[in-house]
Design a protein around this motif. Sequence first.
Motif, mmCIF file in Angstrom:
data_model
loop_
_atom_site.group_PDB
_atom_site.id
_atom_site.type_symbol
_atom_site.label_atom_id
_atom_site.label_comp_id
_atom_site.label_asym_id
_atom_site.label_seq_id
_atom_site.Cartn_x
_atom_site.Cartn_y
_atom_site.Cartn_z
ATOM 1 N N TYR A 18 0.808 -1.222 0.000
ATOM 2 C CA TYR A 18 0.000 0.000 0.000
ATOM 3 C C TYR A 18 0.838 1.266 0.000
ATOM 4 C CZ TYR A 18 -3.905 -3.066 0.638
ATOM 5 O OH TYR A 18 -4.832 -4.048 0.453
ATOM 6 N N LYS A 19 2.123 1.135 0.373
ATOM 7 C CA LYS A 19 2.966 2.339 0.343
ATOM 8 C C LYS A 19 3.216 2.775 -1.095
ATOM 9 C CE LYS A 19 6.014 0.455 3.245
ATOM 10 N NZ LYS A 19 5.181 -0.636 3.770
ATOM 11 N N TYR A 20 3.369 1.784 -2.003
ATOM 12 C CA TYR A 20 3.491 2.143 -3.416
ATOM 13 C C TYR A 20 2.202 2.758 -3.943
ATOM 14 C CZ TYR A 20 7.860 -0.403 -3.523
ATOM 15 O OH TYR A 20 9.133 -0.818 -3.283
ATOM 16 N N MET A 21 1.080 2.312 -3.342
ATOM 17 C CA MET A 21 -0.219 2.843 -3.764
ATOM 18 C C MET A 21 -0.303 4.339 -3.442
ATOM 19 S SD MET A 21 -3.630 0.836 -2.878
ATOM 20 C CE MET A 21 -5.055 0.851 -3.883
ATOM 21 N N ILE A 22 0.216 4.730 -2.256
ATOM 22 C CA ILE A 22 0.236 6.159 -1.903
ATOM 23 C C ILE A 22 1.061 6.925 -2.925
ATOM 24 C CG2 ILE A 22 0.850 7.814 -0.114
ATOM 25 C CD1 ILE A 22 0.668 5.609 1.903
ATOM 26 N N ALA A 23 2.233 6.378 -3.266
ATOM 27 C CA ALA A 23 3.109 7.073 -4.204
ATOM 28 C C ALA A 23 2.442 7.207 -5.566
ATOM 29 C CB ALA A 23 4.423 6.306 -4.337
ATOM 30 N N THR A 24 1.758 6.135 -6.015
ATOM 31 C CA THR A 24 1.075 6.197 -7.303
ATOM 32 C C THR A 24 -0.024 7.253 -7.291
ATOM 33 O OG1 THR A 24 1.411 3.820 -7.306
ATOM 34 C CG2 THR A 24 0.101 4.727 -9.081
ATOM 35 N N GLY A 25 -0.759 7.318 -6.190
ATOM 36 C CA GLY A 25 -1.825 8.311 -6.102
ATOM 37 C C GLY A 25 -1.284 9.726 -6.146
ATOM 38 N N LEU A 26 -0.199 9.962 -5.403
ATOM 39 C CA LEU A 26 0.385 11.311 -5.427
ATOM 40 C C LEU A 26 0.895 11.636 -6.824
ATOM 41 C CD1 LEU A 26 2.256 11.396 -2.045
ATOM 42 C CD2 LEU A 26 0.277 12.709 -2.713
ATOM 43 N N LEU A 27 1.442 10.615 -7.519
ATOM 44 C CA LEU A 27 1.932 10.838 -8.881
ATOM 45 C C LEU A 27 0.785 11.206 -9.822
ATOM 46 C CD1 LEU A 27 4.866 10.508 -9.774
ATOM 47 C CD2 LEU A 27 4.200 8.386 -10.864
ATOM 48 N N PHE A 28 -0.373 10.531 -9.621
ATOM 49 C CA PHE A 28 -1.563 10.875 -10.415
ATOM 50 C C PHE A 28 -1.946 12.328 -10.197
ATOM 51 C CE2 PHE A 28 -2.611 6.543 -11.490
ATOM 52 C CZ PHE A 28 -3.401 6.701 -12.607
ATOM 53 N N ALA A 29 -1.984 12.743 -8.921
ATOM 54 C CA ALA A 29 -2.418 14.110 -8.623
ATOM 55 C C ALA A 29 -1.452 15.129 -9.205
ATOM 56 C CB ALA A 29 -2.539 14.283 -7.110
ATOM 57 N N VAL A 30 -0.167 14.908 -8.989
ATOM 58 C CA VAL A 30 0.819 15.868 -9.515
ATOM 59 C C VAL A 30 0.828 15.829 -11.043
ATOM 60 C CG1 VAL A 30 3.261 16.434 -9.568
ATOM 61 C CG2 VAL A 30 2.213 15.764 -7.453
ATOM 62 N N GLY A 31 0.654 14.620 -11.605
ATOM 63 C CA GLY A 31 0.690 14.495 -13.055
ATOM 64 C C GLY A 31 -0.450 15.226 -13.734
ATOM 65 N N THR A 32 -1.677 15.126 -13.167
ATOM 66 C CA THR A 32 -2.788 15.868 -13.775
ATOM 67 C C THR A 32 -2.598 17.361 -13.589
ATOM 68 O OG1 THR A 32 -4.001 15.475 -11.756
ATOM 69 C CG2 THR A 32 -4.521 14.082 -13.627
ATOM 70 N N GLY A 33 -1.952 17.761 -12.487
ATOM 71 C CA GLY A 33 -1.672 19.185 -12.325
ATOM 72 C C GLY A 33 -0.635 19.652 -13.318
ATOM 73 N N ALA A 34 0.432 18.850 -13.472
ATOM 74 C CA ALA A 34 1.520 19.276 -14.350
ATOM 75 C C ALA A 34 1.158 19.125 -15.822
ATOM 76 C CB ALA A 34 2.781 18.466 -14.047
ATOM 77 N N GLY A 35 0.176 18.253 -16.118
ATOM 78 C CA GLY A 35 -0.226 18.094 -17.515
ATOM 79 C C GLY A 35 -0.777 19.374 -18.102
ATOM 80 N N ALA A 36 -1.359 20.215 -17.236
ATOM 81 C CA ALA A 36 -1.897 21.484 -17.741
ATOM 82 C C ALA A 36 -0.774 22.399 -18.229
ATOM 83 C CB ALA A 36 -2.699 22.171 -16.638
ATOM 84 N N LEU A 37 0.427 22.235 -17.651
ATOM 85 C CA LEU A 37 1.538 23.106 -18.051
ATOM 86 C C LEU A 37 1.938 22.850 -19.508
ATOM 87 C CD1 LEU A 37 3.766 22.832 -14.874
ATOM 88 C CD2 LEU A 37 2.283 24.711 -15.537
ATOM 89 N N LEU A 38 1.694 21.617 -19.984
ATOM 90 C CA LEU A 38 2.054 21.300 -21.367
ATOM 91 C C LEU A 38 1.207 22.089 -22.364
ATOM 92 C CD1 LEU A 38 2.440 17.421 -21.155
ATOM 93 C CD2 LEU A 38 4.233 19.127 -21.178
ATOM 94 N N PHE A 39 -0.017 22.426 -21.949
ATOM 95 C CA PHE A 39 -0.914 23.147 -22.850
ATOM 96 C C PHE A 39 -0.914 24.642 -22.564
ATOM 97 C CE2 PHE A 39 -2.446 18.814 -22.569
ATOM 98 C CZ PHE A 39 -2.528 18.484 -23.909
ATOM 99 N N ASN A 40 0.159 25.099 -21.924
ATOM 100 C CA ASN A 40 0.319 26.532 -21.695
ATOM 101 C C ASN A 40 -0.776 27.106 -20.791
ATOM 102 O OD1 ASN A 40 2.124 28.488 -22.002
ATOM 103 N ND2 ASN A 40 1.779 28.847 -24.186
#
Lengths: 140, 123
Positions: A68-90
């Motif tokens: 489950y510790k990897y699960m926490i890391a994956t979830g945080l990666l999802f959250a940061v990734g959707t946030g950072a994905g917006a930066l690609l579209f300016n």
Amino acid sequence: MKTNDIILQTVTKVTLFIIILFSIHLFFAGHYYPGGGFVGGLMTSGAIVLLLLAFDMKTVANILPIDYKYMIATGLLFAVGTGAGALLFNAPFLTHAFKDVYLPLLGKTSLHTAVLFDTGVFLVVVGVTMTIIQTIGEDE
Amino acid sequence: MIEIIRIIIIVLILIGAFLSLVAAFGVIRLPDVYTRNHAASKAATLGVMSVLLGTFLYFYAEEGHFNSRLILGIIFIFMTSPVAGHLISRAAYNAGVPLADVSVQDDLKTKKGSQVSVNQEKP
């Protein structure tokens, strides 16, 4: 005296699917109705806790071989990734977008990137809850 | 037709509230854990189920809204509440909680073979 948990185990096997389905429903209903990633994640971990109560920890680790510790890391990666994905579209950080898509089976569906963020919340909540409970539980 | 459904809804909700009240009185007045558990897990289950059924019928008849979560809730309570009662009773028995003074038969004790005569726990 050796106890026999057959009633609890049988009822757990039946009700587990209702709880999991209801948690998935809560997760996907979160945009238009009460619910969302937090409640859905808590209810999913509640279902796993019910499994832990009915069976022992080794059996559950056999059924769900998840760290489950990897699960926490994956979830945080999802959250940061959707946030950072917006930066690609300016666009600014955490800007979300949605689109009506015609899927082959489901018809017209509105897909929103907030669902991916919510998936991150879901994974983190399940991971944190199960990490806490398993750490306290296997106190030997 | 709608009036009949309204009367059914009212009767269902009143029956549910009455049964929950009966369950509460049973928990207060009955002598030991097992009989209280019997009252609580039976009467409260049926009471909550009829309140939920009345709520479901209300939203279906008046608003035209089919709320499947209420049906799932009825099924869920019907499955889990007696099991909860069973587990509480069994935990109490295994922890050695005595039966009430008026009880005369304890089949489980003779079946376990620890003591032959019944009702020995209370001196």
